[in-house]
Design a protein around this motif. Structure first.
Motif, PDB file in Angstrom:
ATOM      1  N   ILE A 176       0.006  -6.341  -6.211  1.00  0.00           N
ATOM      2  CA  ILE A 176      -1.167  -7.129  -5.859  1.00  0.00           C
ATOM      3  C   ILE A 176      -1.364  -7.165  -4.350  1.00  0.00           C
ATOM      4  CG2 ILE A 176       0.114  -9.313  -5.836  1.00  0.00           C
ATOM      5  CD1 ILE A 176      -2.392 -10.687  -6.869  1.00  0.00           C
ATOM      6  N   ASN A 177      -0.278  -7.138  -3.588  1.00  0.00           N
ATOM      7  CA  ASN A 177      -0.375  -7.138  -2.131  1.00  0.00           C
ATOM      8  C   ASN A 177      -0.633  -5.737  -1.588  1.00  0.00           C
ATOM      9  OD1 ASN A 177       0.109  -9.940  -1.883  1.00  0.00           O
ATOM     10  ND2 ASN A 177       2.312  -9.605  -2.095  1.00  0.00           N
ATOM     11  N   LEU A 178      -0.015  -4.733  -2.201  1.00  0.00           N
ATOM     12  CA  LEU A 178      -0.265  -3.356  -1.782  1.00  0.00           C
ATOM     13  C   LEU A 178      -1.738  -3.019  -1.906  1.00  0.00           C
ATOM     14  CD1 LEU A 178       0.779  -0.544  -0.923  1.00  0.00           C
ATOM     15  CD2 LEU A 178       1.173  -0.061  -3.352  1.00  0.00           C
ATOM     16  N   GLU A 179      -2.355  -3.426  -3.019  1.00  0.00           N
ATOM     17  CA  GLU A 179      -3.768  -3.145  -3.240  1.00  0.00           C
ATOM     18  C   GLU A 179      -4.675  -4.187  -2.600  1.00  0.00           C
ATOM     19  OE1 GLU A 179      -3.135  -0.812  -7.493  1.00  0.00           O
ATOM     20  OE2 GLU A 179      -4.185  -2.746  -7.467  1.00  0.00           O
ATOM     21  N   GLY A 180      -4.081  -5.172  -1.947  1.00  0.00           N
ATOM     22  CA  GLY A 180      -4.864  -6.227  -1.308  1.00  0.00           C
ATOM     23  C   GLY A 180      -4.709  -6.275   0.193  1.00  0.00           C
ATOM     24  N   GLY A 181      -4.462  -5.133   0.826  1.00  0.00           N
ATOM     25  CA  GLY A 181      -4.369  -5.084   2.287  1.00  0.00           C
ATOM     26  C   GLY A 181      -2.980  -5.292   2.843  1.00  0.00           C
ATOM     27  N   GLY A 182      -1.954  -5.165   2.006  1.00  0.00           N
ATOM     28  CA  GLY A 182      -0.592  -5.413   2.468  1.00  0.00           C
ATOM     29  C   GLY A 182      -0.123  -4.475   3.557  1.00  0.00           C
ATOM     30  N   LEU A 183      -0.529  -3.205   3.493  1.00  0.00           N
ATOM     31  CA  LEU A 183      -0.088  -2.258   4.522  1.00  0.00           C
ATOM     32  C   LEU A 183      -0.664  -2.609   5.882  1.00  0.00           C
ATOM     33  CD1 LEU A 183      -0.115   1.232   2.764  1.00  0.00           C
ATOM     34  CD2 LEU A 183       1.823  -0.265   3.267  1.00  0.00           C
ATOM     35  N   GLU A 184      -1.856  -3.164   5.909  1.00  0.00           N
ATOM     36  CA  GLU A 184      -2.422  -3.612   7.189  1.00  0.00           C
ATOM     37  C   GLU A 184      -1.609  -4.782   7.734  1.00  0.00           C
ATOM     38  OE1 GLU A 184      -6.411  -5.769   9.053  1.00  0.00           O
ATOM     39  OE2 GLU A 184      -6.423  -5.069   6.981  1.00  0.00           O
ATOM     40  N   ARG A 185      -1.291  -5.768   6.889  1.00  0.00           N
ATOM     41  CA  ARG A 185      -0.528  -6.921   7.364  1.00  0.00           C
ATOM     42  C   ARG A 185       0.852  -6.504   7.859  1.00  0.00           C
ATOM     43  NH1 ARG A 185      -3.566  -9.221   3.224  1.00  0.00           N
ATOM     44  NH2 ARG A 185      -2.075  -8.692   1.582  1.00  0.00           N
ATOM     45  N   VAL A 186       1.511  -5.626   7.145  1.00  0.00           N
ATOM     46  CA  VAL A 186       2.834  -5.169   7.586  1.00  0.00           C
ATOM     47  C   VAL A 186       2.725  -4.430   8.910  1.00  0.00           C
ATOM     48  CG1 VAL A 186       4.770  -3.659   7.011  1.00  0.00           C
ATOM     49  CG2 VAL A 186       3.754  -5.088   5.232  1.00  0.00           C
ATOM     50  N   SER A 187       1.679  -3.623   9.076  1.00  0.00           N
ATOM     51  CA  SER A 187       1.512  -2.886  10.331  1.00  0.00           C
ATOM     52  C   SER A 187       1.337  -3.842  11.506  1.00  0.00           C
ATOM     53  CB  SER A 187       0.312  -1.938  10.240  1.00  0.00           C
ATOM     54  OG  SER A 187      -0.925  -2.624  10.373  1.00  0.00           O
TER      55      SER A 187
END
Length: 453
Positions: A176-187
């Motif tokens: 749910i986080n991967l498809e919800g912008g998680g990679l941007e937040r981790v970056s």
């Protein structure tokens, strides 16, 4: 891991009363503490090379060239599991590679100044920072380089120059986080864009995101200038340690409870696409009841790529921005290696096999004609955990996810923790599967599709 190296290093340790070891444990004022966030102790040592014993009487320094010593430092300062402090096998975060708290043998840096000035950056250059974005119950305790999207104070002890020299990331995300912008937040937590532009580390902003500033926009504090004058005014022995290293390696991990529909019975996945494991990088959400076709996006994408085309999921411009496969280009521009580490219950292995089959055809576009492309290798491991877990509220977990259901497989379950005898043994525990795929940076024109059957 470092015992053999320690035996070699004992010949290089020159024990003298006037040989202070870094860092000295003495009270310092706030101005100096602020300065030490930006300037490593190694810089002051290198400004006075006469204070460093060359240690030529040691085989490590007298016979090995610097290139080989660097390999020794990298091996010795790579993280390892402290198997004397095993996690409870019933915890959901206990698995291969996370059997116990991770440790880094930083004591090596205290053996002598000659070792310290050569290896003080190595722990940060060879070990990834771990970012968890999901259920707090899945976060293993005692990890030295770790952050979460919720707790901005983890890794707070890292100095600016230490944080700047990290170059790899491992992130565990719920789907749910991967498809919800998680990679941007981790970056943003690791500052990939600031690092890409060669900016300097300033720790974390109040929001918890990494703070990197342009060198032309920063100015040295009075305390740093005074410290420079105090130590002879020679701050040029090392390259600027505050300039962020580019993040070149990213590992995306999904545990068995991170998938959409992870709690569904295995047979339910055979009957309904919404209950089976699925993953597609070029669609924004694969679990959307208003769009039943999204449940089949992974298979549709596979069929298109198998035919040599890129899939068209009829997304509008706003939806296209949410595709996690496209976010890699925008927020992770310097990647040379991308790992997908996918875990599930062994009784759902056939579902994960289909995900892996589809993933082998994925390519992740980068700038200047580069893509991240599957390197043709895959790694599968089977492992056994506890008999039951606290998240289990249906009977199929303990009834079906047992080793007997996978005995026909040719591979054997790996030994991932020391034998615990009859207490806490994983012999009769549930069985899990981890599949790892690696994607590497290539030019499109150099990539040969190969067999897409």
């Amino acid at each position: 891991m470092v015992r053999g190296v320690s035996q070699l290093l004992k010949f290089s340790r020159k024990s003298t009363p006037d040989d202070p070891l870094p860092p000295a444990s003495v009270p310092i004022d706030s101005a100096r503490r602020k300065m030490e966030q930006r300037v490593p102790l190694a810089r002051s040592i290198l400004d006075h090379p006469e204070s460093i014993d060359s240690q030529l009487q040691s085989p490590l320094f007298g016979k090995l060239p610097r290139e080989l010593r660097d390999l020794v430092w990298r091996f010795s300062l790579t993280r390892y599991e402290d198997l004397d402090r095993l996690y409870d096998i019933r915890k959901p975060y206990a698995r291969p590679g996370q059997a116990a708290p991770l440790r880094v043998a930083v004591q090596l840096l205290r053996t002598c100044r000659a070792v310290y000035v050569e290896a003080f950056l190595t722990p940060f250059q060879v070990n990834p920072i771990m970012i968890f974005h999901g259920d707090d119950n899945d976060i293993p305790p005692g990890i030295p380089l770790m952050r979460t999207t919720e707790n901005q104070f983890l890794c707070g002890e890292l100095r600016f120059w230490q944080f700047a020299n990290i170059s790899s990331v491992e992130t565990t995300l719920q789907q749910i986080n991967l498809e919800g912008g998680g990679l941007e937040r981790v970056s943003r937590l690791v500052g990939t864009i600031g690092r890409h532009h060669g900016h300097e580390s300033r720790g974390y902003a109040a929001t918890g995101y990494a703070c990197f500033v342009s060198p032309t926009e920063s100015s040295r504090s009075t305390s740093e200038v005074n410290w420079k004058e105090e130590h002879g005014g020679q701050l040029s022995s090392l390259p600027n340690p505050l300039v962020g290293r580019k993040i070149t390696r990213l590992s995306i991990r999904m545990s068995r409870t991170d998938w959409w529909g992870w709690e569904s019975r295995p047979e339910e996945g055979e009957a309904s696409p919404s209950e089976r494991l699925r993953l597609e990088p070029m669609i924004n959400v694969t679990d959307l009841w208003k769009r039943p076709a999204n449940y089949l996006a992974m298979t549709k994408g596979y069929e298109a790529r198998k035919a040599g085309d890129e899939p068209d999921f009829q997304l509008d411009d706003f939806e296209k921005q949410g595709r996690w496969g496209s976010q890699i280009r925008e927020y992770w521009p310097d990647l040379t290696t991308l790992e997908l580490v996918l875990e599930t219950f062994s009784c759902k292995k056939n579902q994960l096999d289909h995900v892996v089959q589809c993933a082998k055809l994925w390519t992740f576009p980068l700038d200047e004609g580069f893509h991240l492309v599957w390197d043709g290798k895959e790694e599968l491991i089977r492992w056994r955990g506890a008999h039951s877990y606290e998240y289990e509220y249906r009977d199929w977990f303990t009834a079906h996810n047992i080793p007997q259901g996978a005995e026909a497989q040719s591979s054997t379950a790996i030994q991932w923790r020391p034998s615990q005898g009859n207490s806490g043994s994983d012999t009769n525990g549930q069985e899990f599967i981890i599949q790892t795929l690696t994607f590497r940076r290539e030019r499109v024109k150099d990539h040969i599709d190969g067999d897409r059957s």
